[in-house]
Design a protein around this motif. Structure first.
Motif, PDB file in Angstrom:
ATOM      1  N   TYR A 100       8.591  71.275  30.738  1.00  0.00           N
ATOM      2  CA  TYR A 100       7.614  70.841  29.747  1.00  0.00           C
ATOM      3  C   TYR A 100       8.053  71.262  28.347  1.00  0.00           C
ATOM      4  O   TYR A 100       7.868  70.513  27.380  1.00  0.00           O
ATOM      5  N   SER A 101       8.637  72.425  28.222  1.00  0.00           N
ATOM      6  CA  SER A 101       9.082  72.909  26.914  1.00  0.00           C
ATOM      7  C   SER A 101      10.119  71.980  26.308  1.00  0.00           C
ATOM      8  O   SER A 101      10.118  71.734  25.091  1.00  0.00           O
ATOM      9  N   THR A 102      11.016  71.437  27.139  1.00  0.00           N
ATOM     10  CA  THR A 102      11.994  70.465  26.640  1.00  0.00           C
ATOM     11  C   THR A 102      11.303  69.223  26.099  1.00  0.00           C
ATOM     12  O   THR A 102      11.646  68.718  25.027  1.00  0.00           O
ATOM     13  N   LEU A 103      10.314  68.726  26.851  1.00  0.00           N
ATOM     14  CA  LEU A 103       9.544  67.582  26.363  1.00  0.00           C
ATOM     15  C   LEU A 103       8.799  67.926  25.074  1.00  0.00           C
ATOM     16  O   LEU A 103       8.726  67.107  24.150  1.00  0.00           O
ATOM     17  N   ALA A 104       8.273  69.143  25.001  1.00  0.00           N
ATOM     18  CA  ALA A 104       7.488  69.534  23.833  1.00  0.00           C
ATOM     19  C   ALA A 104       8.332  69.568  22.574  1.00  0.00           C
ATOM     20  O   ALA A 104       7.843  69.242  21.483  1.00  0.00           O
ATOM     21  N   ILE A 105       9.602  69.965  22.690  1.00  0.00           N
ATOM     22  CA  ILE A 105      10.481  69.981  21.514  1.00  0.00           C
ATOM     23  C   ILE A 105      10.648  68.567  20.966  1.00  0.00           C
ATOM     24  O   ILE A 105      10.532  68.321  19.756  1.00  0.00           O
ATOM     25  N   VAL A 106      10.926  67.617  21.871  1.00  0.00           N
ATOM     26  CA  VAL A 106      11.075  66.226  21.443  1.00  0.00           C
ATOM     27  C   VAL A 106       9.773  65.728  20.825  1.00  0.00           C
ATOM     28  O   VAL A 106       9.770  65.066  19.778  1.00  0.00           O
ATOM     29  N   CYS A 107       8.652  66.050  21.460  1.00  0.00           N
ATOM     30  CA  CYS A 107       7.356  65.609  20.942  1.00  0.00           C
ATOM     31  C   CYS A 107       7.087  66.196  19.564  1.00  0.00           C
ATOM     32  O   CYS A 107       6.567  65.501  18.675  1.00  0.00           O
TER      33      CYS A 107
ATOM     34  N   SER B  71      23.130  43.143  -2.004  1.00  0.00           N
ATOM     35  CA  SER B  71      21.885  43.437  -1.289  1.00  0.00           C
ATOM     36  C   SER B  71      22.144  43.981   0.107  1.00  0.00           C
ATOM     37  O   SER B  71      21.334  44.755   0.638  1.00  0.00           O
ATOM     38  N   PHE B  72      23.256  43.604   0.702  1.00  0.00           N
ATOM     39  CA  PHE B  72      23.576  44.090   2.047  1.00  0.00           C
ATOM     40  C   PHE B  72      23.835  45.592   2.059  1.00  0.00           C
ATOM     41  O   PHE B  72      23.808  46.219   3.125  1.00  0.00           O
ATOM     42  N   LEU B  73      24.073  46.169   0.887  1.00  0.00           N
ATOM     43  CA  LEU B  73      24.292  47.610   0.790  1.00  0.00           C
ATOM     44  C   LEU B  73      23.116  48.341   0.153  1.00  0.00           C
ATOM     45  O   LEU B  73      22.901  49.523   0.437  1.00  0.00           O
ATOM     46  N   THR B  74      22.374  47.661  -0.690  1.00  0.00           N
ATOM     47  CA  THR B  74      21.350  48.352  -1.479  1.00  0.00           C
ATOM     48  C   THR B  74      19.940  48.174  -0.948  1.00  0.00           C
ATOM     49  O   THR B  74      19.060  48.980  -1.266  1.00  0.00           O
ATOM     50  N   GLU B  75      19.676  47.133  -0.177  1.00  0.00           N
ATOM     51  CA  GLU B  75      18.317  46.860   0.294  1.00  0.00           C
ATOM     52  C   GLU B  75      18.081  47.521   1.653  1.00  0.00           C
ATOM     53  O   GLU B  75      18.855  47.316   2.594  1.00  0.00           O
ATOM     54  N   TRP B  76      17.010  48.310   1.734  1.00  0.00           N
ATOM     55  CA  TRP B  76      16.675  49.005   2.973  1.00  0.00           C
ATOM     56  C   TRP B  76      15.165  48.944   3.202  1.00  0.00           C
ATOM     57  O   TRP B  76      14.380  49.029   2.251  1.00  0.00           O
ATOM     58  N   ARG B  77      14.782  48.820   4.458  1.00  0.00           N
ATOM     59  CA  ARG B  77      13.394  48.970   4.885  1.00  0.00           C
ATOM     60  C   ARG B  77      13.422  49.764   6.177  1.00  0.00           C
ATOM     61  O   ARG B  77      13.722  49.245   7.250  1.00  0.00           O
ATOM     62  N   PHE B  78      13.139  51.056   6.055  1.00  0.00           N
ATOM     63  CA  PHE B  78      13.348  51.954   7.176  1.00  0.00           C
ATOM     64  C   PHE B  78      12.258  51.791   8.232  1.00  0.00           C
ATOM     65  O   PHE B  78      11.074  51.653   7.918  1.00  0.00           O
ATOM     66  N   ASP B  79      12.723  51.805   9.465  1.00  0.00           N
ATOM     67  CA  ASP B  79      11.862  51.658  10.634  1.00  0.00           C
ATOM     68  C   ASP B  79      11.907  52.982  11.397  1.00  0.00           C
ATOM     69  O   ASP B  79      12.943  53.353  11.961  1.00  0.00           O
ATOM     70  N   SER B  80      10.782  53.706  11.401  1.00  0.00           N
ATOM     71  CA  SER B  80      10.771  55.042  12.017  1.00  0.00           C
ATOM     72  C   SER B  80      11.069  54.987  13.509  1.00  0.00           C
ATOM     73  O   SER B  80      11.728  55.881  14.054  1.00  0.00           O
ATOM     74  N   LEU B  81      10.611  53.926  14.190  1.00  0.00           N
ATOM     75  CA  LEU B  81      10.845  53.812  15.631  1.00  0.00           C
ATOM     76  C   LEU B  81      12.326  53.741  15.942  1.00  0.00           C
ATOM     77  O   LEU B  81      12.860  54.558  16.716  1.00  0.00           O
ATOM     78  N   TRP B  82      13.039  52.796  15.329  1.00  0.00           N
ATOM     79  CA  TRP B  82      14.452  52.620  15.663  1.00  0.00           C
ATOM     80  C   TRP B  82      15.336  53.687  15.037  1.00  0.00           C
ATOM     81  O   TRP B  82      16.416  53.988  15.569  1.00  0.00           O
ATOM     82  N   THR B  83      14.881  54.277  13.955  1.00  0.00           N
ATOM     83  CA  THR B  83      15.622  55.413  13.410  1.00  0.00           C
ATOM     84  C   THR B  83      15.620  56.568  14.397  1.00  0.00           C
ATOM     85  O   THR B  83      16.666  57.186  14.664  1.00  0.00           O
ATOM     86  N   LEU B  84      14.456  56.871  14.963  1.00  0.00           N
ATOM     87  CA  LEU B  84      14.381  57.953  15.943  1.00  0.00           C
ATOM     88  C   LEU B  84      15.143  57.611  17.214  1.00  0.00           C
ATOM     89  O   LEU B  84      15.789  58.479  17.822  1.00  0.00           O
TER      90      LEU B  84
ATOM     91  N   VAL C 131      17.844  55.786  17.463  1.00  0.00           N
ATOM     92  CA  VAL C 131      19.269  55.964  17.164  1.00  0.00           C
ATOM     93  C   VAL C 131      19.618  57.451  17.087  1.00  0.00           C
ATOM     94  O   VAL C 131      20.633  57.897  17.654  1.00  0.00           O
ATOM     95  N   VAL C 132      18.792  58.230  16.404  1.00  0.00           N
ATOM     96  CA  VAL C 132      19.077  59.660  16.239  1.00  0.00           C
ATOM     97  C   VAL C 132      19.085  60.370  17.582  1.00  0.00           C
ATOM     98  O   VAL C 132      19.997  61.160  17.885  1.00  0.00           O
ATOM     99  N   PHE C 133      18.093  60.109  18.422  1.00  0.00           N
ATOM    100  CA  PHE C 133      18.034  60.781  19.723  1.00  0.00           C
ATOM    101  C   PHE C 133      19.182  60.337  20.636  1.00  0.00           C
ATOM    102  O   PHE C 133      19.758  61.163  21.363  1.00  0.00           O
ATOM    103  N   LEU C 134      19.523  59.055  20.629  1.00  0.00           N
ATOM    104  CA  LEU C 134      20.638  58.590  21.461  1.00  0.00           C
ATOM    105  C   LEU C 134      21.944  59.225  21.021  1.00  0.00           C
ATOM    106  O   LEU C 134      22.784  59.607  21.856  1.00  0.00           O
TER     107      LEU C 134
END
Length: 653
Positions: free
Chosen positions: A228-235, A355-368, A370-373
């Motif tokens: 559970y502690s491992t899950l809690a860290i991710v949460c 624009s392909f380099l300067t325009e961004w709209r961050f998506d928290s779901l897919w950012t997380l 990618v980071v976790f994977l």
């Protein structure tokens, strides 16, 4: 002590939750009477209380189900008790959702309860015809279904599917409240959805552990708490990040932190920091000492858990009050243009090469995601390295490159413009379904998991066991079949764009998220069937692989050419009404050119990879046969020659 903790923990959670809710409502004005129409104190206070019970019931159900699926074994008593806890939590969730739906209607209806048939008819129309009413109806039905299924099923696979259903029950809740009213609707919905799911796992898992004390022996409870502690860290990480995104959308700037809403957010942040501190104590000191401490010396751990439940109650009560508190971000004057009417947001600046380099709209779901994977993949490689095992560096590079590209597609310029330009949408589609899987599949994540994650021997199922079950299940045998994978890969392209699915994925946020997952999975399955190194139920011969690849290339080419030469505009009331001042049909034809030309680049890479793999396979087979011939003096060739000689003698006779 055990019985006292089982009573004190949930009791403190409920008491602090309700106290924090009432205090926050009074402080932030969430239960103040409106200036013109007042639904009454019963509705003003009852609605947030009902929503708090919805959150606690859902958390108990989801947390207990996750704990049963991830930390407990089917043959132990605690597994069945955990399912029973989930059933009780789901029942509270269903009843509280029904109460919330009714109080929400009363808050909108602004009239007293009546026995008049018109009252029932209007209530029915609210529940079945309005977006808010339908979302609560869906929540009620899912919660009720989870309650019934928790009593009906007692198989780990079935319980896992019930867990997925329970998590899906939070989706309608994520589209309500402040999330639906902000300019960054998509970002708000994703942040709130992540917040609800991982907070539920965190809080519900802790409640389940407290209630499961007496069914687990001293050694077993430590193992369950570690898991559970491992899950809690991710949460904790996800709740903190999603909470920050939600607060940033609703507060707007730091100078608004001292508003009533901002103060309540700070209280919730302090509660979260306290919970993080408790988690650090558990990981670094408490769990290790529990292994060697006697039963009488473990009481401090359980009182620490009770205190943690108290802080969770504080955060839960304040969160429920925040949903009723006015945000300091003022309503902006909306200039109604075709783009704002269709998407709810203003039209971005016209795209340029920069624009392909300067325009961004961050998506928290897919950012997380990618980071976790990336993190867990690198953690697995590091574990192998410390153990002395070798993991090819090219696999790591390929996996990380695929994740970088996935991050760009879901957060960069393509995420900014794909709502407005079909060509940008098609470019993102081609990258999702073709290029990203070509990079991810050689990373061999299943092989890494099977080698790096420790095998469990207690009958429970962790990440390794669930992944290997998924790979070797009958469902995987069907989906991973090369012919089925090719049909899904090529056929879904035509079905998607020439069916209502395209409209749903374009106009609805949930549909857009489904589209990303669908194209990633179908592309991954197809590439895995061609060049994958992870284990699969059936590995197609190389001639069949090339045949399937050529067939899918033809499907893609015909699809792209059809768009390039077509004169009918797909979703004309969407892409043709954005007000870009450009020819929407020409843009769609450009999208067809992307599907036909750029989309074929990964196909060529796949063809070359299959040819190289075929050549290497033949070379390995030749070397293996040569070694065998050296060992036995080429007995197979001698036997063949002797057979020919005997046949020749027989013919001469």
């Amino acid at each position: 002590m055990t019985r006292l903790v089982r009573i004190a923990g949930p009791a403190l959670l409920l008491a602090v939750s309700f106290a924090a809710l009432v205090a926050a409502l009074l402080y932030g004005g969430g239960a103040d009477a409106p200036q013109f129409t007042d639904p009454g104190p019963v509705v003003r206070f009852g609605l947030p209380i009902a929503k708090l019970l919805v959150n606690l019931g859902a958390a108990t159900a989801i947390g207990a189900l996750v704990l049963a699926s991830f930390a407990l074994a089917r043959d132990e008593d605690a597994w069945g008790v955990s399912i029973d806890i989930a059933a009780a939590g789901a029942a509270v969730w269903a009843v509280a959702s029904a109460a919330t739906a009714f109080l929400t209607f009363m808050n909108v209806y602004q009239q007293p309860i009546s026995s008049d048939p018109a009252f029932g008819r209007i209530l029915g129309q609210f529940v079945t015809e309005t977006e808010l009413g339908v979302s609560w109806l869906v929540t009620i039905l899912i919660a009720a279904a989870v309650t019934a299924l928790c009593f009906a099923v007692r198989h780990p696979i079935a319980v896992a599917f019930v867990t997925v259903l329970a998590v899906a029950g939070l989706v309608p809740m994520a589209t309500q409240g402040h999330a639906a009213g902000t300019a960054g609707h998509d970002a708000a919905v994703n942040a709130l959805g992540l917040h609800l799911v991982f907070a539920a796992v965190w809080l519900g898992g802790l409640i389940a552990i407290v209630l499961l004390q007496r069914t687990l022996d001293r050694g077993r409870i430590v193992e369950v708490i570690e898991r559970y502690s491992t899950l809690a860290i991710v949460c904790f990480v996800v709740v903190a990040i999603s909470g920050y995104v939600s607060a940033a959308l609703r507060i707007g700037s730091l100078d608004r932190l001292l508003t009533d809403y901002g103060i309540l957010v700070l209280v919730k942040v302090l509660a979260l920091l306290a919970l993080g501190f408790f988690g650090m104590l558990h990981r670094r000191f408490v769990i290790a000492r529990m292994r060697v401490a006697g039963p009488g010396r473990r009481g401090y751990f359980w009182w620490l858990v009770v205190a943690e439940l108290g802080f969770m109650g504080l955060a839960s009560g304040v969160a429920a009050a925040l949903a009723r508190t006015a945000t300091p971000v003022k309503e902006e004057v909306v200039v109604f243009t075709p783009a704002t009417i269709l998407t709810g947001e203003p039209l971005p600046a016209p795209p340029t090469p920069m624009s392909f380099l300067t325009e961004w709209r961050f998506d928290s779901l897919w950012t997380l995601v990618v980071v976790f994977l990336a993190f867990f993949y690198l953690a697995g490689v590091w574990r192998l390295h410390r153990r002395g095992d070798r993991w090819p560096g090219l696999r790591t590079v390929s996996w990380l490159a695929g994740l970088v590209l996935l991050f760009y597609v879901t957060n960069g310029a393509l995420n900014v413009y794909e709502k407005y330009l079909f060509s940008m949408h098609m470019l993102g589609h081609m990258l999702l379904t073709m290029m990203i899987p070509v990079l991810l599949v050689p990373g061999a994540p299943v092989t890494l998991i099977s080698r790096a994650v420790r095998k469990r021997n207690d009958g429970s199922r962790g990440v390794r066991e669930w992944v290997l079950w998924a790979v070797h299940s009958r469902y995987a045998a069907v989906l991973a079949n090369p012919i089925v994978a090719a049909v899904l890969f090529a056929g879904s392209l035509w079905v998607f764009y020439y069916s209502p699915l395209f409209r749903w994925a374009t106009t609805e946020h949930l549909g857009h998220q489904w589209m990303i997952v669908h194209f990633l999975l179908t592309g991954y399955l197809f590439v895995q069937a061609l060049i994958g190194v992870d284990p699969v139920p059936y590995r197609a011969p190389y001639p069949l692989r090339l045949l399937l690849l050529l067939g899918t290339m033809a499907f893609h080419a015909f699809f792209g050419l059809g768009l390039m030469m077509g004169q009918g505009l797909l979703l004309a009331d969407w892409y043709g009404a954005m007000g870009w001042g450009t020819d929407a049909l020409a843009d769609q034809q450009a999208g067809g050119g992307i599907a036909w030309s750029i989309g074929e680049i990964p196909t060529i890479i796949l063809a070359i990879s299959v040819a190289i793999s075929w050549s290497r396979s033949d070379a390995k087979l030749t070397k293996r046969l040569d070694r065998k011939a050296d060992r036995d003096g080429d007995s197979d060739l001698r036997a063949y020659n002797e057979m020919l000689a005997k046949r020749a003698e027989h013919d001469l006779e």
